[in-house]
Design an enzyme around this catalytic site. Sequence first.
Site, PDB file in Angstrom:
ATOM      1  N   VAL A   1     -45.702  10.621  -4.058  1.00 24.82           N
ATOM      2  CA  VAL A   1     -46.381   9.886  -3.014  1.00 24.82           C
ATOM      3  C   VAL A   1     -46.676  10.883  -2.026  1.00 24.82           C
ATOM      4  O   VAL A   1     -45.929  11.610  -1.427  1.00 24.82           O
ATOM      5  CB  VAL A   1     -45.232   8.991  -2.493  1.00 24.82           C
TER       6      VAL A   1
ATOM      7  N   TYR B   1     -31.439  17.613  -4.842  1.00 25.94           N
ATOM      8  CA  TYR B   1     -32.281  16.421  -4.644  1.00 25.94           C
ATOM      9  C   TYR B   1     -32.046  15.448  -5.757  1.00 25.94           C
ATOM     10  O   TYR B   1     -31.842  14.139  -5.561  1.00 25.94           O
ATOM     11  CB  TYR B   1     -33.560  16.990  -4.485  1.00 25.94           C
TER      12      TYR B   1
ATOM     13  N   LYS C   1     -30.359  11.292  -5.669  1.00 26.58           N
ATOM     14  CA  LYS C   1     -31.326  10.433  -6.083  1.00 26.58           C
ATOM     15  C   LYS C   1     -30.487   9.728  -7.133  1.00 26.58           C
ATOM     16  O   LYS C   1     -30.682   8.570  -7.298  1.00 26.58           O
ATOM     17  CB  LYS C   1     -32.715  10.495  -6.420  1.00 26.58           C
TER      18      LYS C   1
ATOM     19  N   GLY D   1     -42.687   7.973  -8.106  1.00 19.59           N
ATOM     20  CA  GLY D   1     -43.202   9.405  -8.468  1.00 19.59           C
ATOM     21  C   GLY D   1     -43.814  10.045  -7.290  1.00 19.59           C
ATOM     22  O   GLY D   1     -43.311   9.961  -6.218  1.00 19.59           O
TER      23      GLY D   1
ATOM     24  N   THR E   1     -47.077  12.188   1.403  1.00 18.76           N
ATOM     25  CA  THR E   1     -46.333  11.782   2.774  1.00 18.76           C
ATOM     26  C   THR E   1     -46.163  13.226   3.276  1.00 18.76           C
ATOM     27  O   THR E   1     -46.519  14.239   2.802  1.00 18.76           O
ATOM     28  CB  THR E   1     -44.999  10.897   2.658  1.00 18.76           C
TER      29      THR E   1
ATOM     30  N   ARG F   1     -37.097  10.616  15.097  1.00 18.86           N
ATOM     31  CA  ARG F   1     -38.266  10.756  15.978  1.00 18.86           C
ATOM     32  C   ARG F   1     -38.634   9.856  16.815  1.00 18.86           C
ATOM     33  O   ARG F   1     -39.346   8.623  16.457  1.00 18.86           O
ATOM     34  CB  ARG F   1     -39.432  11.293  15.408  1.00 18.86           C
TER      35      ARG F   1
HETATM   36  P1  NAP Z   1     -41.353  11.515   4.960  1.00 20.59           P
HETATM   37  O1  NAP Z   1     -42.932  11.087   5.165  1.00 20.59           O
HETATM   38  O2  NAP Z   1     -41.009  12.831   5.143  1.00 20.59           O
HETATM   39  O3  NAP Z   1     -40.539  10.529   5.617  1.00 20.59           O
HETATM   40  C1  NAP Z   1     -39.127  10.694   5.694  1.00 20.59           C
HETATM   41  C2  NAP Z   1     -38.444   9.548   6.695  1.00 20.59           C
HETATM   42  O4  NAP Z   1     -36.996   9.717   6.808  1.00 20.59           O
HETATM   43  C3  NAP Z   1     -38.859   9.837   8.151  1.00 20.59           C
HETATM   44  O5  NAP Z   1     -39.104   8.773   8.810  1.00 20.59           O
HETATM   45  C4  NAP Z   1     -37.794  10.792   8.690  1.00 20.59           C
HETATM   46  O6  NAP Z   1     -37.679  10.372   9.911  1.00 20.59           O
HETATM   47  C5  NAP Z   1     -36.774   9.785   7.804  1.00 20.59           C
HETATM   48  N1  NAP Z   1     -35.367  10.780   8.101  1.00 20.59           N
HETATM   49  C6  NAP Z   1     -35.307  12.047   7.347  1.00 20.59           C
HETATM   50  N2  NAP Z   1     -33.908  12.394   7.559  1.00 20.59           N
HETATM   51  C7  NAP Z   1     -33.545  11.688   8.329  1.00 20.59           C
HETATM   52  C8  NAP Z   1     -32.247  11.543   9.207  1.00 20.59           C
HETATM   53  N3  NAP Z   1     -31.071  12.580   8.975  1.00 20.59           N
HETATM   54  N4  NAP Z   1     -32.005  10.474   9.968  1.00 20.59           N
HETATM   55  C9  NAP Z   1     -32.816   9.442  10.209  1.00 20.59           C
HETATM   56  N5  NAP Z   1     -33.919   9.486   9.358  1.00 20.59           N
HETATM   57  C10 NAP Z   1     -34.166  10.454   8.731  1.00 20.59           C
HETATM   58  O7  NAP Z   1     -41.145  11.067   3.408  1.00 20.59           O
HETATM   59  P2  NAP Z   1     -41.313   9.770   2.454  1.00 20.59           P
HETATM   60  O8  NAP Z   1     -42.080  10.367   1.126  1.00 20.59           O
HETATM   61  O9  NAP Z   1     -41.962   8.764   3.161  1.00 20.59           O
HETATM   62  O10 NAP Z   1     -39.638   9.445   2.019  1.00 20.59           O
HETATM   63  C11 NAP Z   1     -39.182   8.449   2.132  1.00 20.59           C
HETATM   64  C12 NAP Z   1     -38.169   8.343   1.024  1.00 20.59           C
HETATM   65  O11 NAP Z   1     -38.814   8.116  -0.139  1.00 20.59           O
HETATM   66  C13 NAP Z   1     -37.066   9.371   0.637  1.00 20.59           C
HETATM   67  O12 NAP Z   1     -35.798   8.866   0.644  1.00 20.59           O
HETATM   68  C14 NAP Z   1     -37.537  10.337  -0.383  1.00 20.59           C
HETATM   69  O13 NAP Z   1     -36.655  11.004  -0.890  1.00 20.59           O
HETATM   70  C15 NAP Z   1     -38.214   9.220  -1.008  1.00 20.59           C
HETATM   71  N6  NAP Z   1     -39.027   9.653  -2.331  1.00 20.59           N
HETATM   72  C16 NAP Z   1     -40.448  10.392  -1.742  1.00 20.59           C
HETATM   73  C17 NAP Z   1     -41.209  10.613  -2.646  1.00 20.59           C
HETATM   74  C18 NAP Z   1     -42.552  11.190  -2.310  1.00 20.59           C
HETATM   75  O14 NAP Z   1     -42.972  11.900  -3.360  1.00 20.59           O
HETATM   76  N7  NAP Z   1     -43.060  11.262  -1.087  1.00 20.59           N
HETATM   77  C19 NAP Z   1     -41.120  10.399  -4.118  1.00 20.59           C
HETATM   78  C20 NAP Z   1     -39.734   9.652  -4.619  1.00 20.59           C
HETATM   79  C21 NAP Z   1     -39.060   9.251  -3.428  1.00 20.59           C
HETATM   80  P3  NAP Z   1     -37.234  11.492  11.111  1.00 20.59           P
HETATM   81  O15 NAP Z   1     -37.780  12.953  10.647  1.00 20.59           O
HETATM   82  O16 NAP Z   1     -37.966  10.961  12.466  1.00 20.59           O
HETATM   83  O17 NAP Z   1     -35.746  11.399  11.347  1.00 20.59           O
END
Ligand code: NAP
Length: 254
Positions: free
Chosen positions: A186, A153, A157, A184, A188, A35
């Site tokens: 988050v 998923y 990971k 754990g 978002t 984006r």
């Molecule tokens: P989020 O708010 O949905 O952000 C995800 C980010 O990844 C967005 O900036 C999105 O950008 C980008 N993204 C997704 N697919 C992509 C692609 N094909 N190419 C480029 N960018 C891409 O989620 P978040 O929680 O911050 O997640 C960040 C990381 O933390 C992830 O790896 C997730 O698995 C990990 N995580 C999250 C949690 C949780 O509970 N939130 C827990 C453990 C681990 P665009 O859509 O603009 O491309």
Amino acid sequence: MAKIAMITGASAGIGEACAEIFAKNGYNLILSARRYGRLEKLSKRLSNDYGILIQIMEVDVQDKEDVINNWDKLPEEWRHVDVLINNAGLSLGLEPIYNGEIDDWDKMIDTNIKGLLYVSRMVIPGMKENKFGHIINIGSIAGKEVYPNGNVYCATKHAVDALSKSMRIDLLPYSVKVTVLHPGAVETEFSVVRFKGDAGRAKKVYEGFDPLLANDIADAAWYAVSRPQHVNINEMLIMPTSQANSVFFNKESN
Ligand code: NAP
């Protein structure tokens, strides 16, 4: 030139919070995501607030050619990255293995594993040459254990965890640090993405307890990066106080 941090998935959540904390600490940034509009807005704000330089990259990390072309377009002086935060990732669906959408599986594998590899393959040679650098991979509690219907998923990971250990061995002779952060829950856009835009269902995930915030993970990334050169934080498992593991929560309604 100031040090450079490249952050994937910087348009939201943890990636955006990492951009803020590294900007505040004087790093120049390469911010990537699909984006572009969001990256543009963030980049304007951070360069105004902190006086840093920023390159933005509209890239889909699932697409190998897109990653390579964007990397090749970067000016030479930006290709020696000091810190790479492999954060772009997603979860799609929450179904038992016999009902999973195969397209969802492909997207998770292509983003969380292959995307991380494509970006790392671009950045690591510069770190190796410099004999300096730090890779922060964003794993998950889902990379340390598995939970019902988390199947693919969780597998992606677990792969991030394995790749982090492998990177650490391969990069040992070059003094490149590798840290994996395993959060754990988050709050978002993660659950909105997982439930394909169903904001009501996503909100329920975080009801009745205090989840982590994106800033909590960005803080941990900064902690790891700001240790002295002889110290590496191999990994951190970071949980909300109300979450014991991937299934046990202390929720108000319990
Ligand atoms: P989020 O708010 O949905 O952000 C995800 C980010 O990844 C967005 O900036 C999105 O950008 C980008 N993204 C997704 N697919 C992509 C692609 N094909 N190419 C480029 N960018 C891409 O989620 P978040 O929680 O911050 O997640 C960040 C990381 O933390 C992830 O790896 C997730 O698995 C990990 N995580 C999250 C949690 C949780 O509970 N939130 C827990 C453990 C681990 P665009 O859509 O603009 O491309």
